[in-house]
Design a protein around this motif. Structure first.
Motif, short mmCIF file in Angstrom:
data_model
loop_
_atom_site.label_atom_id
_atom_site.label_comp_id
_atom_site.label_asym_id
_atom_site.label_seq_id
_atom_site.Cartn_x
_atom_site.Cartn_y
_atom_site.Cartn_z
N ARG A 90 1.06 4.50 -2.81
CA ARG A 90 0.72 5.71 -2.59
C ARG A 90 1.96 6.47 -3.28
NH1 ARG A 90 -0.47 3.75 2.71
NH2 ARG A 90 1.53 4.40 3.37
N LYS B 191 1.44 6.68 -7.25
CA LYS B 191 0.25 7.41 -7.67
C LYS B 191 0.70 8.84 -7.43
CE LYS B 191 -4.31 8.76 -6.60
NZ LYS B 191 -4.21 10.30 -6.43
N GLU B 192 1.67 9.23 -6.62
CA GLU B 192 2.18 10.76 -6.57
C GLU B 192 3.50 11.19 -7.28
OE1 GLU B 192 0.00 12.86 -5.25
OE2 GLU B 192 -1.48 11.42 -4.60
N GLU C 275 0.86 -1.30 0.00
CA GLU C 275 -0.28 -0.12 -0.11
C GLU C 275 1.04 1.22 0.09
OE1 GLU C 275 -2.56 -0.49 3.22
OE2 GLU C 275 -3.82 -1.83 2.23
N LYS C 276 1.94 1.35 0.77
CA LYS C 276 3.01 2.20 0.50
C LYS C 276 3.49 2.45 -0.77
CE LYS C 276 7.07 3.99 3.02
NZ LYS C 276 8.16 3.60 4.17
#
Length: 282
Positions: A126, A129-130, A122-123
């Motif tokens: 994130r 995505k950015e 999940e990290k």
């Protein structure tokens, strides 16, 4: 160094009676434990969840999750190894070998859910995505997953690339920022080109995501985010793609996860791209 199962057997007499029940169950059915919760194991052994946690600490694990991860890494993927040169000495018919290879690759992908940690995955999503730039890099068989990742994330509109040449890839690192992501893919985690590039990226403050085996991988220790693949092949192997399947599976899941989070503003672009492909199809 003794395996986890061997450590349990060696320490069994030093444990409490309740902890011994946990230890005996694990040594008898080790392949079942990685898919269990602490509550599942406590129910199977008729002890409390607190006893399961105490057992893990007695063996040297910080918690049950860490214990399961260590155990999963040590479990053999298959009773039959088709990935080294010994497989060439067997008299399997071609179709029989096809069935065995299919089963091996299926097991390899399923084993990834045991080696991969949810928080790390999940990290990674994130940060991807950015990201302002995403560089995928791998050598040999790992280059296949790197190319796939670069292609997929470029379809999401990211500045995404896979540069096969080490020197060219190194020349791009001065242009990275703390928002950039370097996805380093290596089965062994010992490939010098991958390690050297990862260090250059870290010097720029960018994030390093490692997709690599959990066991004895220098790349894993260097990475900011660790996506562990199961050990499904020997380092000296005949070119089977079991390890590549695990890498591709993780890359695909990363891509779909980022796509899912960004889908509201990407659907229209995907439709345009699809229409262009159909228009110019030959």
């Amino acid at each position: 160094m003794p395996t986890l199962i061997q450590q349990i057997k060696n320490r069994l007499n030093q444990l409490s009676e309740a902890e011994k029940r946990v230890g005996r169950y694990i040594t008898r059915y080790p392949e079942l434990v990685p898919n269990m919760t602490s509550k599942d194991l406590s129910n199977k052994t008729d002890v409390s969840e607190a006893t399961v946690v105490r057992f893990c600490k007695s063996i040297g694990a910080a918690n049950f999750k860490t214990f399961k991860l260590t155990l999963a890494k040590e479990l053999p993927l298959s009773k039959e190894d088709l990935t080294d040169f010994s497989s060439l000495k067997k008299n399997d018919a071609p179709y029989d070998l096809f069935c065995k290879v299919t089963q091996l690759n299926k097991q390899a992908i399923e084993s990834t859910s045991l080696s991969l940690e949810r928080k790390q995955f999940e990290k990674a999503v994130r940060h991807l995505k950015e990201a302002d730039k995403i560089i995928f890099f791998g050598v040999g068989g790992s280059a296949i997953a790197a190319m796939d990742g670069s292609y997929k994330f470029s379809r999401l509109g990211y500045h995404s690339m896979m540069i096969p040449d080490f020197h060219q890839a190194a020349a791009t690192t001065p242009f990275l920022s703390p928002a950039s992501v370097f996805v380093a893919i290596s089965m062994s985690g010992k490939t010098k080109d991958v390690l050297q590039l990862a260090q250059l990226v870290k010097n720029k403050g960018a994030h390093v995501i490692a997709i690599t085996n959990a066991a004895q991988s220098p790349l894993l220790k260097m990475a900011d985010i660790q996506l562990c693949t199961p050990a499904v092949e020997q380092d000296f192997r005949i070119g089977s793609i079991a390890s590549t399947m695990t890498q591709l599976n993780i890359v695909d899941a990363l891509y779909l996860s980022v796509f899912h989070l960004s889908s509201d503003h990407l659907i229209e672009q995907y439709r345009e791209a699809r229409e262009a492909v159909i228009k110019f199809r030959r």
